[in-house]
Design an enzyme around this catalytic site. Sequence first.
Site, mmCIF file in Angstrom:
data_model
loop_
_atom_site.group_PDB
_atom_site.id
_atom_site.type_symbol
_atom_site.label_atom_id
_atom_site.label_comp_id
_atom_site.label_asym_id
_atom_site.label_seq_id
_atom_site.Cartn_x
_atom_site.Cartn_y
_atom_site.Cartn_z
ATOM 1 N N THR A 7 5.956 -2.585 -4.459
ATOM 2 C CA THR A 7 6.649 -2.921 -5.712
ATOM 3 C C THR A 7 7.251 -1.698 -6.381
ATOM 4 O OG1 THR A 7 5.170 -4.773 -6.077
ATOM 5 C CG2 THR A 7 6.296 -3.946 -8.002
ATOM 6 N N ASP A 51 7.048 -4.427 2.142
ATOM 7 C CA ASP A 51 6.023 -4.999 1.274
ATOM 8 C C ASP A 51 4.713 -4.754 2.027
ATOM 9 O OD1 ASP A 51 5.831 -7.760 -0.821
ATOM 10 O OD2 ASP A 51 4.113 -7.142 0.378
ATOM 11 N N SER A 52 3.676 -4.319 1.345
ATOM 12 C CA SER A 52 2.474 -3.910 2.079
ATOM 13 C C SER A 52 1.752 -5.076 2.740
ATOM 14 C CB SER A 52 1.524 -3.116 1.183
ATOM 15 O OG SER A 52 0.835 -3.970 0.314
ATOM 16 N N SER A 53 2.131 -6.301 2.417
ATOM 17 C CA SER A 53 1.553 -7.445 3.131
ATOM 18 C C SER A 53 1.958 -7.402 4.608
ATOM 19 C CB SER A 53 2.037 -8.764 2.545
ATOM 20 O OG SER A 53 2.088 -8.677 1.164
ATOM 21 N N THR A 83 0.536 -2.581 -3.402
ATOM 22 C CA THR A 83 -0.878 -2.702 -3.785
ATOM 23 C C THR A 83 -1.645 -3.706 -2.923
ATOM 24 O OG1 THR A 83 -0.284 -4.370 -5.436
ATOM 25 C CG2 THR A 83 -0.479 -2.101 -6.200
ATOM 26 N N ASP A 84 -0.927 -4.684 -2.329
ATOM 27 C CA ASP A 84 -1.637 -5.786 -1.669
ATOM 28 C C ASP A 84 -2.607 -5.326 -0.582
ATOM 29 O OD1 ASP A 84 -0.323 -7.485 -3.343
ATOM 30 O OD2 ASP A 84 1.075 -8.259 -1.854
ATOM 31 N N THR A 272 -21.792 -8.463 2.088
ATOM 32 C CA THR A 272 -21.982 -9.521 1.092
ATOM 33 C C THR A 272 -20.657 -9.982 0.487
ATOM 34 O OG1 THR A 272 -22.935 -10.077 -1.060
ATOM 35 C CG2 THR A 272 -22.522 -7.749 -0.665
ATOM 36 N N GLN A 273 -20.612 -11.263 0.146
ATOM 37 C CA GLN A 273 -19.441 -11.798 -0.559
ATOM 38 C C GLN A 273 -19.416 -11.349 -2.019
ATOM 39 O OE1 GLN A 273 -19.804 -16.040 -0.134
ATOM 40 N NE2 GLN A 273 -19.227 -16.028 2.017
ATOM 41 N N CYS A 274 -20.557 -10.848 -2.513
ATOM 42 C CA CYS A 274 -20.602 -10.418 -3.915
ATOM 43 C C CYS A 274 -19.740 -9.178 -4.119
ATOM 44 C CB CYS A 274 -22.028 -10.077 -4.325
ATOM 45 S SG CYS A 274 -23.142 -11.469 -4.234
HETATM 46 N N1 ASP Z 1 3.587 -7.346 -2.579
HETATM 47 C C1 ASP Z 1 3.605 -5.989 -3.068
HETATM 48 C C2 ASP Z 1 3.146 -5.073 -1.956
HETATM 49 O O1 ASP Z 1 1.976 -5.038 -1.681
HETATM 50 C C3 ASP Z 1 2.744 -5.860 -4.258
HETATM 51 C C4 ASP Z 1 2.693 -4.492 -4.889
HETATM 52 O O2 ASP Z 1 3.207 -3.504 -4.416
HETATM 53 O O3 ASP Z 1 2.095 -4.382 -5.976
HETATM 54 O O4 ASP Z 1 3.947 -4.396 -1.356
#
Ligand code: ASP
Length: 337
Positions: A7, A51-53, A83-84, A272-274
């Site tokens: 982003t 996009d980091s996805s 961030t993803d 753990t899922q916690c």
């Molecule tokens: N979809 C974006 C990414 O991970 C989200 C971000 O950067 O905050 O590239």
Amino acid sequence: MIYTGGTIGMRENPETKALEPFDFNHLIESVPKLKMLDYVIESTQFEHPIDSSAMTPEHWKQIAKVIETNYDNYDGFVVLHGTDTMAYTASALSFMLENLDKPVIITGSQLPIGEVRTDGEENLITALQIAAARDENGSHIIREVAILFENYLWRGNRSTKRSADNFNAFRSNNYPELAKIGLGITFNRDALWRTRNHGAPLKVHYNMDCNVIFIDLFPGIEERVVRHMLNTPGIKGVVLKTFGAGNGPNSQWFLDAIHETIEKGVVVVNITQCNNGSVLPYRYVTGLDLARAGVVSGHDLTSEAAITKLMYLLGKGLPADEVKNFMEFSLCGEMSS
Ligand code: ASP
């Protein structure tokens, strides 16, 4: 600076109105204050920012390669990243960059850098300041992979994205912050990682084995589903996300399925899922059953650190027993035991 996308450098597509990765020069032009920093800053970018996805281990290798090639020429590295999957990249790099003795600071933003209320400008500038920071003896203060976001610097392999819209988007649930960002940057010196091999050359491990899966338990999960996942062809490692302190169903079919998988040489790790706390395999009989079936405790590893650590250890071609041993111990500060 290594610009991978995310982003921070995105722009709105005029037709679809969706955010898309954009050119690095646009990002730099949007932060004229960079010129006020008294540093020599050089940069490189992914040919096609993403996009980091869309991140894959191939991209991690690309980032690691840039760091390896330029390691002796710079005081530190700032990676601009979406961030993803930032916590996955941070975790992976922490394992791939053995003997790291310089800062690798990963940052990004929730709002594109061109937007008026962007958090990107501050994050970028603070990340650069941390990458350049030296102590009273002139040594690098940070010597690990870390995530800088808004008010905190976190250890990369302890971090998790916790919010899709809060500016403080990251958190370490089981480890204190490495630094608090306010009027100044206050480092938490006791929490900082120091390589056990100070002075040893950086050794980069490029092989990450993707034959790993997560199995996230829920009440009612069925035998055919679990067996289907465990019988995935070629699978070498499983991160089992369990309840509470590391507990799973006590049905015989479940324990048998796990045991048979381990007998085939697959490494199964319990986390753990916690959000907070650790697997305690001997606390409840349901956890004990899993340990008896041969499941390794991942203690307080994050999901991101658990899966990338498995990829790294399996990528080294180690036999299952050795992978299990290394999973139980901290390699670079990723777990508390
Ligand atoms: N979809 C974006 C990414 O991970 C989200 C971000 O950067 O905050 O590239």
